[in-house]
Scaffold this active site. Structure first.
Site, mmCIF file in Angstrom:
data_model
loop_
_atom_site.group_PDB
_atom_site.id
_atom_site.type_symbol
_atom_site.label_atom_id
_atom_site.label_comp_id
_atom_site.label_asym_id
_atom_site.label_seq_id
_atom_site.Cartn_x
_atom_site.Cartn_y
_atom_site.Cartn_z
ATOM 1 N N ASP A 1 0.830 -1.210 0.000
ATOM 2 C CA ASP A 1 0.000 0.000 0.000
ATOM 3 C C ASP A 1 0.864 1.258 0.000
ATOM 4 O O ASP A 1 2.000 1.246 0.503
ATOM 5 C CB ASP A 1 -0.877 0.035 1.254
ATOM 6 N N GLU B 1 -13.428 -2.910 -3.590
ATOM 7 C CA GLU B 1 -13.868 -3.182 -2.218
ATOM 8 C C GLU B 1 -15.299 -2.702 -2.004
ATOM 9 O O GLU B 1 -15.651 -1.577 -2.353
ATOM 10 C CB GLU B 1 -12.931 -2.502 -1.211
#
Length: 321
Positions: free
Chosen positions: A114, A220
């Site tokens: 990330d 997501e």
């Protein structure tokens, strides 16, 4: 202590030295990590892709032992492992420390990392410098994952992703519910379920991210019909979390699926999480047993102790006399 251990290769005997292991003994296994090309080959052959998060050497070793296709060093570590209340609190230096720890675990899983909140929002040049810094932590860091808003509103992040792709830096973009932007989204809510225009915006965002060079997209908390439609209309792999079974692969947070977090309980887990075990309660139970055994002088017993030759002990007693 060194000893000899015999192995065979075909019909030929082999002998090698080995060291006695104590509580901590590193093992050096040089295993080739999967590459983006490997992941794309699986995608092209219609094989489901697997991804699991890890936050330190121990959890990374667990993931690597499963031979998961990808290992994600996610900023979710802020809340699941480090005690922060939000991913936005995670300092970049602390995050890099954990990335380095994860990369020390040997295995074939390709490592995706990330870019945490604050590591790229200041300016493109600042973000590119931090992106390069993450990649230079270890050659195993193969791709960055970047949370991105819809292309018709989040022009800055779209531009930043383009900057990275044009420099040859692999990017997995993350759309739908993006935890770093939870406040602007009104909380942790399903995205693309309020209107046809919302769905169109998500779809166009995914198409645009593919166009500017992203090699994959993570979705997501998107309705499964939407995620499936987007997947079927892209030429790059999609990874879902709370996006149904129509994506090319799945990712879950390791502390959620294994019940590692002290604050985890089955009622508080997101709907899209499948809990496979409750290791937190198992750990506490056994640590309590240890505490009781120490207090009752049951541990350590003689089999947990090192012995000494009686002649040496006698010589010592003679010396102190």
């Amino acid at each position: 202590m060194f000893g000899l251990k015999k192995y065979t290769f075909g019909n030929k005997p082999l002998t090698r030295f080995f060291k006695q292991r104590y509580s901590s003994h590193p093992v050096n296994n040089n295993v080739r990590s999967l590459t983006i090309a490997d992941i794309k080959d699986k995608y092209m052959n219609g094989m489901p892709l697997t991804m699991i998060t890890a936050y330190d050497y121990l959890t990374a070793k667990w993931v690597q032992e499963t031979q998961s296709d990808m290992l994600l060093v996610g900023d979710s570590m802020a809340m699941t492992s480090l005690g922060y209340t939000s991913t936005t609190e995670l300092p970049f230096e602390e995050f890099k420390y954990h990335v380095a720890s994860v990369t020390r675990a040997s295995g074939s899983s390709m490592i995706v990392v990330d870019m945490p909140f604050g590591s790229f929002e200041q300016s493109y040049s600042y973000g590119v410098a931090n992106a390069i810094e993450l990649l230079k932590i270890n050659p195993k860091v193969t791709s960055l994952k970047i949370e991105c808003g819809n292309h018709d509103r989040d022009h800055y992040t779209i531009g930043f992703i383009r900057e990275l792709c044009e420099r040859g830096i692999p990017v997995m973009s993350h759309i739908g519910l993006t935890p770093q932007r939870a406040n602007s989204l009104g909380g942790f809510k399903v995205q693309g379920n309020q209107s046809a225009n919302d769905i169109l915006s998500l779809y166009n965002t995914a198409k645009y991210l593919q166009k500017i060079g992203c090699w994959s997209i993570l979705m997501e908390c998107i309705p499964y019909k939407v995620a499936t439609f987007i997947t079927e209309n892209l030429n790059i792999p999609t990874i879902g979390i709370g996006a149904g079974n129509g994506t090319n692969g799945q990712v879950l947070v390791i502390s959620d699926m294994l019940g590692l977090s002290p604050d985890n309980n089955l009622q508080s887990l997101p709907r899209f999480v499948k809990n496979y075990d409750q290791l937190n309660s198992v750990a506490i139970k056994n640590l309590k047993i240890y505490k009781d055994e120490v207090e009752q002088k049951k541990f350590p017993s003689i089999e947990h102790s090192f012995k000494l030759k009686e002649t040496i002990w006698k010589d010592f007693l003679d010396l102190i006399k």
